[in-house]
Design a protein around this motif. Sequence first.
Motif, short mmCIF file in Angstrom:
data_model
loop_
_atom_site.label_atom_id
_atom_site.label_comp_id
_atom_site.label_asym_id
_atom_site.label_seq_id
_atom_site.Cartn_x
_atom_site.Cartn_y
_atom_site.Cartn_z
N GLU A 27 -6.86 3.12 2.02
CA GLU A 27 -6.37 3.86 0.87
C GLU A 27 -6.88 3.17 -0.39
OE1 GLU A 27 -3.66 6.32 0.83
OE2 GLU A 27 -3.43 6.28 -1.35
N CYS A 62 -7.19 -0.53 0.70
CA CYS A 62 -6.25 -1.11 1.64
C CYS A 62 -7.00 -1.60 2.87
CB CYS A 62 -5.22 -0.06 2.04
SG CYS A 62 -4.10 -0.62 3.33
N CYS A 100 0.82 -1.19 0.00
CA CYS A 100 0.00 0.00 0.00
C CYS A 100 0.87 1.25 0.00
CB CYS A 100 -0.88 -0.03 1.25
SG CYS A 100 -1.73 1.52 1.52
N CYS A 113 -5.47 0.92 5.98
CA CYS A 113 -5.68 2.37 6.10
C CYS A 113 -6.76 2.87 5.15
CB CYS A 113 -4.36 3.10 5.83
SG CYS A 113 -3.82 2.97 4.13
N CYS A 157 0.28 3.21 3.65
CA CYS A 157 0.80 2.80 4.96
C CYS A 157 1.97 1.83 4.84
CB CYS A 157 -0.32 2.19 5.80
SG CYS A 157 -1.03 0.70 5.09
ZN LIG Z 1 -2.70 1.14 3.55
#
Ligand SMILES: [Zn+2]
Length: 115
Positions: A93, A88, A72, A91, A75
Motif C-alpha cells: 500500500e 507498505c 499501514c 501489502c 493491512c
Molecule cells: Zn500494509
Amino acid sequence: MIRYSSKINKIRSFALGLVFLGFIIMYIGMFFRTSPIVMAIFILLGLLSIIGSSVVYFWIGMLSSAAVRVVCPGCQKVTKMLGKVDICMYCREPLTTDLQLAGKEFDEKYNKNEK
Ligand SMILES: [Zn+2]
C-alpha cells in the motif's frame, strides 16, 4: 501494473546479491589455480564484495532505526517507511507522511523534490 518494492527490501536484496556475487567471483578464481596471483585477485575481489554486503546490511540496520514506524491503513500492520513516500512492506500500500500527497498515485519522484 508496475510493482514497487519498499526501499528497505530493495536494499536488502541488493546486499544479498553482493554476497552471491562475491561467491561467484571466488568460484571463478578457482579456475586460475595455475596462476596464484590471478586467483588471489579474484578471491580478494570476492571477499571485498562480501565485506561490502555486510556494510550494506549494517546500513540497513541504521536505516531501519531511522525509518518512521507507521501503521499501514491497508493491512493494519506496523511498517517502516523512508522519506516522504514509501510503500507498505506487507501489502504494498502506498504510504506518505505528506498530507498534500495523500491520495495521489504513488511515485518515487516525490522523494526527490524534498524542500
Ligand atoms: Zn500494509
